[in-house]
Design a protein around this motif. Structure first.
Motif, PDB file in Angstrom:
ATOM      1  N   VAL A   1       0.764  -1.305  -0.114  1.00  0.00           N
ATOM      2  CA  VAL A   1       0.080  -0.003  -0.307  1.00  0.00           C
ATOM      3  C   VAL A   1       0.959   1.126   0.080  1.00  0.00           C
ATOM      4  O   VAL A   1       2.260   1.463   0.434  1.00  0.00           O
ATOM      5  CB  VAL A   1      -1.045   0.183   1.165  1.00  0.00           C
ATOM      6  N   LYS A   2       0.338   2.165  -0.268  1.00  0.00           N
ATOM      7  CA  LYS A   2       1.351   4.034  -0.373  1.00  0.00           C
ATOM      8  C   LYS A   2       1.414   4.096   0.977  1.00  0.00           C
ATOM      9  O   LYS A   2       2.816   4.405   1.228  1.00  0.00           O
ATOM     10  CB  LYS A   2      -0.328   4.718  -0.549  1.00  0.00           C
ATOM     11  N   ARG A   3       0.777   3.838   2.414  1.00  0.00           N
ATOM     12  CA  ARG A   3       1.064   3.792   3.021  1.00  0.00           C
ATOM     13  C   ARG A   3       0.412   3.053   4.775  1.00  0.00           C
ATOM     14  O   ARG A   3      -0.620   3.142   4.014  1.00  0.00           O
ATOM     15  CB  ARG A   3       1.055   5.647   3.519  1.00  0.00           C
ATOM     16  N   SER A   4       1.656   3.094   5.423  1.00  0.00           N
ATOM     17  CA  SER A   4       0.739   2.149   6.317  1.00  0.00           C
ATOM     18  C   SER A   4       1.135   2.055   8.484  1.00  0.00           C
ATOM     19  O   SER A   4       2.542   2.850   7.317  1.00  0.00           O
ATOM     20  CB  SER A   4       0.744  -0.033   6.393  1.00  0.00           C
ATOM     21  N   SER A   5       1.360   1.442   9.068  1.00  0.00           N
ATOM     22  CA  SER A   5       1.948   0.947  10.357  1.00  0.00           C
ATOM     23  C   SER A   5       3.887   0.416   9.904  1.00  0.00           C
ATOM     24  O   SER A   5       4.214  -0.113  10.810  1.00  0.00           O
ATOM     25  CB  SER A   5       1.334   0.734  11.242  1.00  0.00           C
ATOM     26  N   TYR A   6       3.565  -0.394   8.718  1.00  0.00           N
ATOM     27  CA  TYR A   6       4.530  -1.439   8.606  1.00  0.00           C
ATOM     28  C   TYR A   6       5.808  -1.573   6.694  1.00  0.00           C
ATOM     29  O   TYR A   6       4.539  -1.188   6.393  1.00  0.00           O
ATOM     30  CB  TYR A   6       3.912  -3.207   8.639  1.00  0.00           C
ATOM     31  N   ARG A   7       6.743  -1.271   7.498  1.00  0.00           N
ATOM     32  CA  ARG A   7       7.164  -0.672   5.871  1.00  0.00           C
ATOM     33  C   ARG A   7       8.029  -1.786   6.023  1.00  0.00           C
ATOM     34  O   ARG A   7       8.963  -2.185   6.692  1.00  0.00           O
ATOM     35  CB  ARG A   7       8.596   0.923   6.090  1.00  0.00           C
ATOM     36  N   LEU A   8       8.395  -2.589   4.650  1.00  0.00           N
ATOM     37  CA  LEU A   8       9.305  -3.523   4.543  1.00  0.00           C
ATOM     38  C   LEU A   8      11.096  -2.888   4.021  1.00  0.00           C
ATOM     39  O   LEU A   8      11.014  -1.976   3.786  1.00  0.00           O
ATOM     40  CB  LEU A   8       8.840  -4.089   3.276  1.00  0.00           C
ATOM     41  N   VAL A   9      11.577  -3.567   5.281  1.00  0.00           N
ATOM     42  CA  VAL A   9      13.260  -4.075   4.843  1.00  0.00           C
ATOM     43  C   VAL A   9      13.631  -4.514   3.615  1.00  0.00           C
ATOM     44  O   VAL A   9      13.363  -5.654   3.319  1.00  0.00           O
ATOM     45  CB  VAL A   9      13.842  -4.248   6.339  1.00  0.00           C
ATOM     46  N   THR A  10      14.708  -3.464   2.804  1.00  0.00           N
ATOM     47  CA  THR A  10      14.889  -4.508   1.435  1.00  0.00           C
ATOM     48  C   THR A  10      15.597  -4.125   1.521  1.00  0.00           C
ATOM     49  O   THR A  10      16.909  -3.620   2.512  1.00  0.00           O
ATOM     50  CB  THR A  10      13.873  -3.921   0.513  1.00  0.00           C
ATOM     51  N   LEU A  11      16.961  -5.075   0.390  1.00  0.00           N
ATOM     52  CA  LEU A  11      18.232  -4.766   0.020  1.00  0.00           C
ATOM     53  C   LEU A  11      18.505  -3.492  -0.107  1.00  0.00           C
ATOM     54  O   LEU A  11      19.781  -3.069   0.301  1.00  0.00           O
ATOM     55  CB  LEU A  11      18.929  -5.410  -0.933  1.00  0.00           C
ATOM     56  N   GLY A  12      17.611  -2.367  -0.527  1.00  0.00           N
ATOM     57  CA  GLY A  12      18.242  -0.806  -0.455  1.00  0.00           C
ATOM     58  C   GLY A  12      18.366  -0.442   1.026  1.00  0.00           C
ATOM     59  O   GLY A  12      19.169   0.577   0.627  1.00  0.00           O
ATOM     60  N   ASN A  13      18.341  -1.064   1.864  1.00  0.00           N
ATOM     61  CA  ASN A  13      18.320  -0.458   3.849  1.00  0.00           C
ATOM     62  C   ASN A  13      19.622  -1.114   4.198  1.00  0.00           C
ATOM     63  O   ASN A  13      19.710  -0.244   4.771  1.00  0.00           O
ATOM     64  CB  ASN A  13      17.283  -0.883   4.135  1.00  0.00           C
ATOM     65  N   PHE A  14      20.682  -1.090   2.919  1.00  0.00           N
ATOM     66  CA  PHE A  14      21.921  -1.866   3.677  1.00  0.00           C
ATOM     67  C   PHE A  14      22.576  -1.000   2.052  1.00  0.00           C
ATOM     68  O   PHE A  14      22.956  -0.508   1.197  1.00  0.00           O
ATOM     69  CB  PHE A  14      21.790  -3.468   2.859  1.00  0.00           C
ATOM     70  N   SER A  15      23.572  -0.494   2.988  1.00  0.00           N
ATOM     71  CA  SER A  15      24.782   0.658   2.569  1.00  0.00           C
ATOM     72  C   SER A  15      26.125   0.013   2.654  1.00  0.00           C
ATOM     73  O   SER A  15      25.449  -1.181   3.396  1.00  0.00           O
ATOM     74  CB  SER A  15      24.687   1.345   3.217  1.00  0.00           C
ATOM     75  N   GLU A  16      26.952   0.152   1.950  1.00  0.00           N
ATOM     76  CA  GLU A  16      28.538  -1.094   1.388  1.00  0.00           C
ATOM     77  C   GLU A  16      29.438  -0.555   2.827  1.00  0.00           C
ATOM     78  O   GLU A  16      29.916  -1.204   3.121  1.00  0.00           O
ATOM     79  CB  GLU A  16      28.662   0.116   0.282  1.00  0.00           C
ATOM     80  N   ASN A  17      28.656   0.974   3.441  1.00  0.00           N
ATOM     81  CA  ASN A  17      29.480   0.521   5.060  1.00  0.00           C
ATOM     82  C   ASN A  17      28.863   0.005   6.115  1.00  0.00           C
ATOM     83  O   ASN A  17      29.459   0.288   6.812  1.00  0.00           O
ATOM     84  CB  ASN A  17      29.983   2.255   4.967  1.00  0.00           C
TER      85      ASN A  17
END
Length: 98
Positions: free
Chosen positions: A23-39
């Protein structure tokens, strides 16, 4: 001295959130691979945020300072990186599959 990892931490795979329930907005946001930085830090990308809008098992809700790591390497060098879940307001992060 040996310590069993299970006595000091919990290892858990993520949940297979179904894309038809995004959905566009809710109380739960998925952690995805995009949330990991190289450092080895957590990074936000609000433009690509994915929210989930239906019930799911609550053991996949992440808490501040939970240690997360990816199980796949869609970006070279990402496998083995880690991040700590940051403090959030207005939503909780949830542990997506892999």
């Amino acid at each position: 001295m040996f310590i069993k990892l299970g006595s000091v931490l919990k290892v858990q795979h993520g949940y297979a959130f179904k894309s038809e329930n995004y959905v566009k907005r809710s109380s739960y946001r998925l952690v995805t691979l995009g949330n990991f930085s190289e450092n080895n830090t957590f990074k936000y990308n609000d433009a690509k945020a994915t929210y989930y809008g239906v019930e799911f098992p609550k053991e996949f809700i992440l808490e501040e300072n939970d240690l997360i790591l990816p199980l796949t390497e869609q970006v070279v060098g990402l496998f083995g990186n880690t991040a700590l879940v940051p403090r959030t307001t207005g939503f909780k992060f949830v542990l997506n599959q892999r």
